[in-house]
Scaffold this motif. Structure first.
Motif, PDB file in Angstrom:
ATOM      1  N   ILE A 197      13.353  30.278  42.915  1.00 15.97           N
ATOM      2  CA  ILE A 197      14.582  30.845  42.328  1.00 15.97           C
ATOM      3  C   ILE A 197      14.943  32.142  43.037  1.00 15.97           C
ATOM      4  O   ILE A 197      14.105  32.751  43.714  1.00 15.97           O
ATOM      5  N   THR A 209      18.308  35.570  39.424  1.00 22.55           N
ATOM      6  CA  THR A 209      17.887  34.587  38.419  1.00 22.55           C
ATOM      7  C   THR A 209      16.555  35.008  37.813  1.00 22.55           C
ATOM      8  O   THR A 209      16.377  34.969  36.590  1.00 22.55           O
ATOM      9  N   GLY A 226      23.929  36.654  39.323  1.00 20.95           N
ATOM     10  CA  GLY A 226      23.304  35.378  39.651  1.00 20.95           C
ATOM     11  C   GLY A 226      24.279  34.219  39.595  1.00 20.95           C
ATOM     12  O   GLY A 226      24.195  33.277  40.403  1.00 20.95           O
ATOM     13  N   LEU A 227      25.212  34.248  38.651  1.00 19.79           N
ATOM     14  CA  LEU A 227      26.218  33.187  38.546  1.00 19.79           C
ATOM     15  C   LEU A 227      27.090  33.110  39.803  1.00 19.79           C
ATOM     16  O   LEU A 227      27.548  32.035  40.200  1.00 19.79           O
ATOM     17  N   TYR A 282      26.217  34.398  43.046  1.00 21.53           N
ATOM     18  CA  TYR A 282      25.535  34.241  44.326  1.00 21.53           C
ATOM     19  C   TYR A 282      24.358  33.258  44.296  1.00 21.53           C
ATOM     20  O   TYR A 282      23.837  32.913  45.364  1.00 21.53           O
ATOM     21  N   GLU A 283      23.943  32.825  43.130  1.00 22.77           N
ATOM     22  CA  GLU A 283      22.763  31.949  43.038  1.00 22.77           C
ATOM     23  C   GLU A 283      23.058  30.749  42.144  1.00 22.77           C
ATOM     24  O   GLU A 283      24.109  30.673  41.490  1.00 22.77           O
ATOM     25  N   GLU A 284      22.104  29.836  42.112  1.00 16.92           N
ATOM     26  CA  GLU A 284      22.201  28.672  41.237  1.00 16.92           C
ATOM     27  C   GLU A 284      21.131  28.745  40.158  1.00 16.92           C
ATOM     28  O   GLU A 284      19.951  28.962  40.471  1.00 16.92           O
ATOM     29  N   PHE A 285      21.532  28.585  38.914  1.00 16.60           N
ATOM     30  CA  PHE A 285      20.577  28.561  37.807  1.00 16.60           C
ATOM     31  C   PHE A 285      20.145  27.111  37.577  1.00 16.60           C
ATOM     32  O   PHE A 285      20.873  26.332  36.956  1.00 16.60           O
ATOM     33  N   ILE A 286      18.997  26.771  38.121  1.00 12.64           N
ATOM     34  CA  ILE A 286      18.455  25.418  37.975  1.00 12.64           C
ATOM     35  C   ILE A 286      17.259  25.487  37.040  1.00 12.64           C
ATOM     36  O   ILE A 286      16.239  26.121  37.362  1.00 12.64           O
ATOM     37  N   ASN A 341      13.745  24.604  38.289  1.00  9.80           N
ATOM     38  CA  ASN A 341      13.165  25.612  39.188  1.00  9.80           C
ATOM     39  C   ASN A 341      12.669  26.832  38.418  1.00  9.80           C
ATOM     40  O   ASN A 341      11.648  27.438  38.777  1.00  9.80           O
TER      41      ASN A 341
END
Length: 318
Positions: free
Chosen positions: A31, A35, A200-201, A203-207, A210
């Protein structure tokens, strides 16, 4: 709270921070840093909030009736400082190694007295400055920084150290005005979690899967460090002024090194041991008055910080 308990709180807080460094590094295998921080600090908030309702809700009216606005402003500044400090440190770990990050993080030690002097025009006890120098030397030896290459990520860590400094300073201000350490701890973790989630929303993915892979690191860094350690910091600073508090908190480098030795089988060289000695010696000098601390054992162990210039006096003169 007695001075002895404040010192114990500072050491326990520092121990948790030091051992969390490993969780911060290994917790980003699947992650992103925002995140990780969002989930970590929200877990910390969930750990603290029941204690707020249990112990402090009844005190809200009496504590906040005088100046609620100041409490809100200071709480926001503390949360914002914590967000920037933790975010910059977490992102920097993607671009630099732990040795560099650990060394440059210690830069908050000289920054705290400098910021206090510049903005508050408040003189710092002379003995703080040699302690700051010894602390930086200890950090240099402790982290094997002389074998490292300065990277772009190191600039992020130094910038983060500035916000760790303001976090310590603002905490030192608010604890003198309000006796709501659990509430403050919950508020600052919620602010960090919310801001980290927003970044995080973008620039990143909340999976979710993971996140579950890193659950062990998140729970340790969240409950103990993101939650209880920062509350312990607040309790500690009720009797310890910001400049010496920063020096005590630098022991996290010593605890991080020891934790890496135990958990990651990293070998400690002579320079590492000397670095531990330099920093630990700052907290174990035995030359202060016998009347400063409440507890004889604490007085013998942590006397360097027991002068009345360091420890806030419990007796108020009219």
């Amino acid at each position: 709270m007695s001075k002895s308990l404040s010192l114990i709180s500072a050491l326990l807080c520092t121990f948790i921070w030091g051992t969390t460094f490993i969780a911060q590094d290994t917790g980003m295998d699947d992650i992103g840093p925002f995140t990780f921080n969002a989930v970590r600090f929200f877990v910390g908030f969930l750990a603290i909030i029941p204690l707020v309702f249990l112990f402090e809700v009844k005190k809200f009216k009496s504590e906040l009736k005088i100046d609620f606005k100041t409490f809100v402003v200071l709480s926001f500044l503390i949360g914002l400082s914590l967000f920037f400090g933790s975010a910059l440190q977490q992102v920097a770990l993607l671009y630099t190694d732990v040795a560099n990050a650990a060394f440059f993080t210690i830069f908050y030690v000289p920054m705290v007295p400098i910021i206090i002097f510049i903005f508050k025009r408040k003189s710092i006890h002379w003995s703080v400055w040699p302690s700051v120098v010894l602390c930086l030397i200890g950090g240099y030896l402790l982290t094997n920084f002389y074998d490292a290459t300065v990277r772009l990520g190191d600039g992020l860590v130094i910038l983060g150290a500035l916000f760790w400094s303001t976090h310590i300073i603002f905490t030192g201000i608010i604890v003198t005005k309000y006796n709501l350490p659990l509430t403050l701890g919950a508020l600052q973790t919620l602010i960090v979690a919310f801001l980290s989630f927003l970044i995080g929303l973008i620039y990143e993915e909340f999976i979710f899967d993971n996140i579950l892979k890193e659950i062990d690191s998140i729970l340790y860094a969240g409950i103990l460090s993101g939650g209880f350690a920062f509350v312990l910091q607040i309790y500690a600073q009720k009797n310890i002024t910001p400049a010496p508090a920063a020096i005590i908190f630098s022991l996290e480098g010593v605890f991080a090194t020891i934790a890496a030795w135990f958990l990651l089988d990293q070998i400690l060289g002579l320079n590492n041991l000397l670095g531990c000695f330099f920093i630990a010696n700052l907290c174990t000098k035995k030359h202060y008055p016998s009347t400063c601390c409440d507890n004889f054992f604490i007085r013998r162990c942590f006397c360097h910080f027991c002068s009345m210039d360091f420890i806030k006096p419990s007796i108020k003169f009219k």
